[in-house]
Design a protein around this motif. Sequence first.
Motif, PDB file in Angstrom:
ATOM      1  N   ALA B  23       0.815  -1.219   0.000  1.00 35.53           N
ATOM      2  CA  ALA B  23       0.000   0.000   0.000  1.00 35.53           C
ATOM      3  C   ALA B  23       0.847   1.266   0.000  1.00 35.53           C
ATOM      4  CB  ALA B  23      -0.942  -0.004   1.201  1.00 35.53           C
ATOM      5  N   ILE B  26       0.078   3.968  -2.462  1.00 33.68           N
ATOM      6  CA  ILE B  26      -1.174   4.644  -2.112  1.00 33.68           C
ATOM      7  C   ILE B  26      -0.913   5.679  -1.025  1.00 33.68           C
ATOM      8  CG2 ILE B  26      -3.500   4.349  -1.196  1.00 33.68           C
ATOM      9  CD1 ILE B  26      -3.617   1.605  -2.367  1.00 33.68           C
ATOM     10  N   THR B 121      -7.424   1.066  -3.625  1.00 32.42           N
ATOM     11  CA  THR B 121      -7.390  -0.261  -2.988  1.00 32.42           C
ATOM     12  C   THR B 121      -8.011  -1.292  -3.920  1.00 32.42           C
ATOM     13  OG1 THR B 121      -9.460   0.155  -1.777  1.00 32.42           O
ATOM     14  CG2 THR B 121      -7.400   0.657  -0.635  1.00 32.42           C
ATOM     15  N   ILE B 142      -3.828  -3.830   3.694  1.00 35.76           N
ATOM     16  CA  ILE B 142      -3.747  -2.851   2.602  1.00 35.76           C
ATOM     17  C   ILE B 142      -4.785  -1.754   2.810  1.00 35.76           C
ATOM     18  CG2 ILE B 142      -4.301  -2.535   0.146  1.00 35.76           C
ATOM     19  CD1 ILE B 142      -2.935  -5.256  -0.349  1.00 35.76           C
ATOM     20  N   ASN B 143      -6.019  -2.174   3.098  1.00 32.60           N
ATOM     21  CA  ASN B 143      -7.090  -1.202   3.287  1.00 32.60           C
ATOM     22  C   ASN B 143      -6.822  -0.277   4.467  1.00 32.60           C
ATOM     23  OD1 ASN B 143      -8.390  -2.396   1.156  1.00 32.60           O
ATOM     24  ND2 ASN B 143     -10.221  -2.995   2.300  1.00 32.60           N
ATOM     25  N   ALA B 146      -4.019   2.249   3.709  1.00 32.24           N
ATOM     26  CA  ALA B 146      -4.478   3.321   2.819  1.00 32.24           C
ATOM     27  C   ALA B 146      -5.366   4.307   3.579  1.00 32.24           C
ATOM     28  CB  ALA B 146      -5.240   2.728   1.634  1.00 32.24           C
TER      29      ALA B 146
END
Lengths: 107, 237
Positions: B23, B26, B121, B142-143, B146
């Motif tokens: 990530a 991002i 994402t 990852i979420n 971010a």
Amino acid sequence: MEQKVIALIITGMALVTYLPRMIPAMALSSRRLNPLAERWLSHVPAAILAALLAPSLLAPEGRIQASADNLFLWIAVPCFILAIRTKSFFGVVALGMGLLAAARLFI
Amino acid sequence: MNDARALPAPGFWPDILSGARQALPIVLGYLPVGFAFGVLALKAGMTPLAAALMSVFVFAGSAQLIAVGLLAVGAAPATIVLTTFVVNLRHVLMSAALAPHLRDWSRPGVAWFCAQLTDETFALHASRFARSQTSKAETLAINATAHSAWITGSILGAFCGGLIGDVKPLGLDFALSAMFLALLAGQVGTRPRQATAVAAAGFSTLFLCLGFGHWGVIAACVLAATLGCGVETWNRK
């Protein structure tokens, strides 16, 4: 503006953002789709990535801009080539940011 | 037995770290944009707390930036909410596209995952899931990474907007475009997918120039996916 109204706006925005994200996944993840629907959905990632990326590179200000001063478009070319060749995710990001920073420094 | 059950499964922490690492582009993209949102939110009359709450509960960058623009000109609340809905409607397609890969997730897990689904994402997950990288810990890491970057950027902008100068020289504004390029390259390995990508790029740019606004993205995606699926179906016959 009154903070209570802003709180209502945030709540409304949260709802109309979350529901379109949640409802399709909830509805579709628990059942088996027919093969044609799955095939169509398998094309969505390529479609969305290209649909989001192209305007930002080709028409950053709402009009087609293919001249020499559209930095994003020209930098995208070596980045895409590197992406095709190496599949190196971080390499492409580093190259893109580096080229843009260098271009702004020297141009 | 109880001890074994209480411990995280093997690979849990490596998956978390792997997710956070993936990530990073991002994060690089979200920090400056979130910062800009925080600055603009204050100018539109929001408090720093309200700006942070919007980033926590809405988590939709372009919609939030449009919303503060509308707030600054005194638009009606219903207009702001409706515009947010239209801007984010493309997430219907993203959510549907990822659904087949969430079959073994619990419903609360799906609900949580969807709360943090953004263009960026989605782009990462679409590529990972296609390569059978479906670890839940990695996915949620990852979420969370971010979302944390988005909230952090917004708070920094709201509180420190006057202190930090232009970040353009760093090239940060290309981080997300570069990430999309890398992920798109991974999506166009077959001719039907190439047809889809080219069609989507053409349609979305055309619709933008014609003034379709945010409807253009979802229309371009539907048309392009239909074309690409048609090419693939035709090739199979």
